[in-house]
Enzyme design. Sequence first.
Site, short mmCIF file in Angstrom:
data_model
loop_
_atom_site.label_atom_id
_atom_site.label_comp_id
_atom_site.label_asym_id
_atom_site.label_seq_id
_atom_site.Cartn_x
_atom_site.Cartn_y
_atom_site.Cartn_z
CG ASP A 8 -70.59 -2.91 -34.37
OD1 ASP A 8 -69.47 -2.98 -33.82
OD2 ASP A 8 -71.01 -3.80 -35.14
CD GLU A 9 -74.13 -5.97 -34.53
OE1 GLU A 9 -75.05 -6.23 -35.33
OE2 GLU A 9 -73.06 -6.61 -34.50
#
Length: 531
Positions: free
Chosen positions: A328-329
Amino acid sequence: MRHRGLGLAALLALLAAVAPRSSAAAGAALWPMPLSVKTSPRLLHLSRDNFSIGYGPSSTAGPTCSLLQEAFRRYHEYIFGFDKRQRRPAKPNSAIELQQLLVTVVLDSECDLFPNITSDESYTLLVKEPVAFLKANRVWGVLRGLETFSQLIYQDSYGTFTVNESDIIDSPRFPHRGILIDTARHFLPVKSILKTLDAMAFNKFNVLHWHIVDDQSFPYQSVTFPELSNKGSYSLSHVYTPNDVHTVIEYARLRGIRVIPEFDSPGHTQSWGKGQKDLLTPCYNEHKQSGTFGPINPILNSTYNFLSQFFKEVSMVFPDHFVHLGGDEVEFQCWESNPEIQGFMKQKGFGKDFRRLESFYLQKLLGIVSTVKKGSIVWQEVFDDHVKLLPGTIVQVWKNQVYTEELREVTAAGFPVILSAPWYLDWISYGQDWRNYYKVDPLHFDGSQEQKKLVIGGEACLWGEFVDATNLTPRLWPRASAVGERLWSPEDITSVGNAYNRLTVHRCRMVRRGISAEPLFTGYCDYEYKT
């Protein structure tokens, strides 16, 4: 007097909704609610000295099953071990005594195994005089049934342990019912993690998602790469040794709880770079190295040699079939600034689409994890960025913006899903936010029945930016209990009012067992929390 933050009408409404004072005399309040419950007004009494838990004659598990022997001891203590009230004079004992709970495991017990995604947690419980019967296919169902049996028992106004004759059939709605803890933003002592596992068992959760490392610190002590924690942890006393990790995993196993570690990459890896040279991408500013580093460097062979060795170790330390790989991210600015990565992108024909570079990295990582015979769980961005996922890869949905649409898209593509988006417990608010968690249904999205079968459950996530051992437990409980019932109980168990009445009692029960669960609203517990 006006209550700060509440208008008079709202305050009166809250007061009107307050549950009966949660005392033992309130009777049994089951949490989470079983699949089928039939209770009789006929009462049976129990006494510490005369009641025992043993095995039925046809049980495939017996006294050599240490998992059940420990559970029997534990639940005998939960039932009788907190009797500290000043009793009234005993009333004439007119009720019949319940003398024993006989436990029968029907199939291969799996006593020495670890729980997994397909573990059978179903059980039946029949409470009649003079003997109660708990029957389950595997030991995992026995553990869940023991918790329910313990919740049926209460003390009447004379302090007598009492249970109604009951007939219960139960099994979970979803197989994956998890709690995420974060030991990177703040180190959590092993004692705090074990206490969390106790509370999880009281609420029939079965997965500890251990977000063990992140940008801020690397407390996992690797045998293969000891410098990761030597240089990446907050301090040498803020690490989880191999013995610590084993302690957590075994403590969880004895409670029917899986431990799934998360090693998030290629982002969220700043702490990794402190102990592993050349792992992170050097960032550039005006054609010069800036001295800062970005995500893991995806273009070096040494990166994948390291990951292969590291996840080989992880696969041997953590027995569960799944490892969470994060994904993620991922911020692309550092990759964009690096001339070597720019050249690699051109060579591969990726253009300026850094999602393709992310996909290149993650596909290699997924292959590495598959090679060590593990399955993968990833955050939803990995799916959203069109990474080619291996069949059976689990996608965890965490973004709260129209998460129902994400559920539809992921399941339409044929991938199993874990839902977390509406259950971020680190987002605290005034009042009874547990109600919002309780009202969520993971299957309320536009999809076919085949798609909905791919929703394997959910997780309540407690990220650690503002959480350490001082507030971990009260921030989790009983708010996470609402998620626990939603993931265990039948779809038609939706009454918030009924849940409130039961949850106030269950919260006091957790307090009685040493869990510092915060109150839902005004009231008291017969056994207040002792620090």
